[in-house]
Write a protein that holds these residues in place. Structure first.
Motif, PDB file in Angstrom:
ATOM      1  N   PHE A 171      17.387   3.537  62.940  1.00 51.26           N
ATOM      2  CA  PHE A 171      18.153   4.755  63.170  1.00 51.26           C
ATOM      3  C   PHE A 171      17.703   5.385  64.486  1.00 51.26           C
ATOM      4  O   PHE A 171      18.510   5.643  65.361  1.00 51.26           O
ATOM      5  CB  PHE A 171      17.968   5.726  61.994  1.00 51.26           C
ATOM      6  N   ARG A 172      16.422   5.641  64.610  1.00 54.33           N
ATOM      7  CA  ARG A 172      15.853   6.051  65.900  1.00 54.33           C
ATOM      8  C   ARG A 172      15.230   4.810  66.503  1.00 54.33           C
ATOM      9  O   ARG A 172      14.388   4.165  65.899  1.00 54.33           O
ATOM     10  CB  ARG A 172      14.796   7.150  65.721  1.00 54.33           C
TER      11      ARG A 172
ATOM     12  N   ASP B 138      12.234   4.406  56.038  1.00 53.67           N
ATOM     13  CA  ASP B 138      13.396   5.300  56.070  1.00 53.67           C
ATOM     14  C   ASP B 138      14.186   5.136  57.363  1.00 53.67           C
ATOM     15  O   ASP B 138      15.384   5.400  57.407  1.00 53.67           O
ATOM     16  CB  ASP B 138      12.960   6.768  55.945  1.00 53.67           C
ATOM     17  N   ASN B 139      13.541   4.714  58.430  1.00 58.61           N
ATOM     18  CA  ASN B 139      14.169   4.617  59.744  1.00 58.61           C
ATOM     19  C   ASN B 139      14.860   3.284  59.980  1.00 58.61           C
ATOM     20  O   ASN B 139      15.561   3.112  60.966  1.00 58.61           O
ATOM     21  CB  ASN B 139      13.109   4.839  60.839  1.00 58.61           C
TER      22      ASN B 139
ATOM     23  N   ASN C 279      25.838   7.669  56.529  1.00 60.18           N
ATOM     24  CA  ASN C 279      25.460   6.811  55.395  1.00 60.18           C
ATOM     25  C   ASN C 279      23.966   6.920  55.072  1.00 60.18           C
ATOM     26  O   ASN C 279      23.576   6.775  53.918  1.00 60.18           O
ATOM     27  CB  ASN C 279      25.845   5.364  55.684  1.00 60.18           C
ATOM     28  N   LEU C 280      23.147   7.187  56.084  1.00 59.11           N
ATOM     29  CA  LEU C 280      21.715   7.363  55.851  1.00 59.11           C
ATOM     30  C   LEU C 280      21.465   8.644  55.045  1.00 59.11           C
ATOM     31  O   LEU C 280      20.643   8.646  54.129  1.00 59.11           O
ATOM     32  CB  LEU C 280      20.962   7.401  57.189  1.00 59.11           C
ATOM     33  N   ILE C 281      22.190   9.711  55.367  1.00 66.39           N
ATOM     34  CA  ILE C 281      22.066  10.964  54.594  1.00 66.39           C
ATOM     35  C   ILE C 281      22.444  10.704  53.141  1.00 66.39           C
ATOM     36  O   ILE C 281      21.778  11.170  52.214  1.00 66.39           O
ATOM     37  CB  ILE C 281      22.933  12.085  55.208  1.00 66.39           C
TER      38      ILE C 281
ATOM     39  N   VAL D 244      16.231  12.500  56.495  1.00 64.71           N
ATOM     40  CA  VAL D 244      16.864  12.198  57.783  1.00 64.71           C
ATOM     41  C   VAL D 244      16.387  13.198  58.832  1.00 64.71           C
ATOM     42  O   VAL D 244      16.030  12.820  59.957  1.00 64.71           O
ATOM     43  CB  VAL D 244      18.402  12.201  57.675  1.00 64.71           C
ATOM     44  N   GLU D 245      16.339  14.474  58.482  1.00 65.01           N
ATOM     45  CA  GLU D 245      15.861  15.493  59.430  1.00 65.01           C
ATOM     46  C   GLU D 245      14.386  15.294  59.753  1.00 65.01           C
ATOM     47  O   GLU D 245      13.953  15.551  60.877  1.00 65.01           O
ATOM     48  CB  GLU D 245      16.119  16.894  58.880  1.00 65.01           C
ATOM     49  N   ALA D 246      13.621  14.817  58.789  1.00 64.20           N
ATOM     50  CA  ALA D 246      12.206  14.521  59.050  1.00 64.20           C
ATOM     51  C   ALA D 246      12.094  13.395  60.084  1.00 64.20           C
ATOM     52  O   ALA D 246      11.235  13.439  60.974  1.00 64.20           O
ATOM     53  CB  ALA D 246      11.488  14.133  57.759  1.00 64.20           C
ATOM     54  N   LEU D 247      12.951  12.381  59.979  1.00 62.22           N
ATOM     55  CA  LEU D 247      12.966  11.305  60.979  1.00 62.22           C
ATOM     56  C   LEU D 247      13.347  11.856  62.351  1.00 62.22           C
ATOM     57  O   LEU D 247      12.717  11.535  63.360  1.00 62.22           O
ATOM     58  CB  LEU D 247      13.970  10.208  60.594  1.00 62.22           C
TER      59      LEU D 247
END
Length: 191
Positions: free
Chosen positions: A106-107, A120-121, A143-145, A153-156
């Motif tokens: 994701f990131r 999670d990423n 879709n990740l949310i 997701v916000e933590a990432l």
């Protein structure tokens, strides 16, 4: 006067015959057996030394390899785990019929090195979304949310701590994800 005890007969380590030792440390029955025993001990010692030298050579070669080598090896094991965990479904477009699937971050690992091995990423992603659409981040985020929740997701997204991996840390991560992969395979096989 106290009589000296006669030593109990023992078995020679070379010829296996019974004999009464004249010394408490005697383990062979004759000079010829002692020579054979000495040669056998020398051979064992030489083999132990050769094994130690080969191990030292392997370790020396491993020390000469750059950190990028260890990073790549760990990344492959981690990616294998992610693809096995998620199966053949793209987190961005939902495709189940792609030619190949990647472990898409994701990131990106270029922008957030500290999240390279964060489960999670990283999720299964078709090669078209990951390679040709630069991760197809819009649908990926939606879709990740749905998959892990907005808080994670916000933590990432807010994780900007820098981290430099060490060789030892990468070896531990590689062993950890190899074990997780084996456990997941066993679980799916029903063993």
């Amino acid at each position: 006067m106290v009589k000296a005890k006669k030593p109990k007969p023992i078995t020679c380590r070379i010829c296996k015959s019974k004999f009464s030792p004249s010394l408490s440390t005697q383990i062979v029955c004759s000079t010829s057996c002692a020579i054979q025993h000495g040669k056998a001990q020398s051979a064992k010692q030489a083999e132990r030394k050769a094994i130690a030298e080969r191990k030292a050579h392997r370790e020396k070669k491993a020390d000469l390899k750059p950190l990028s080598h260890w990073l790549g090896m760990t990344q492959r094991v981690f990616n294998d785990f992610i693809r096995l965990r998620d199966g053949e479904v793209c987190i961005s477009c939902g495709s189940r019929a792609a030619v190949s699937y990647h472990a898409g971050h994701f990131r990106t690992t270029a922008k957030a090195k500290q999240l390279r091995f964060n489960e999670d990423n990283c999720h299964s992603q078709c090669s078209a979304c990951n390679t040709h659409q630069s991760g197809n981040i819009g649908p990926y985020r939606i879709n990740l949310i749905e998959k892990i929740g907005i808080e994670r997701v916000e933590a990432l997204e807010s994780n900007n701590e820098s981290h430099r991996y060490t060789r030892e840390e990468l070896e531990a991560l590689r062993a950890h994800y190899r074990q997780k992969t084996r456990d997941l395979i066993k679980q799916r096989e029903g063993v």
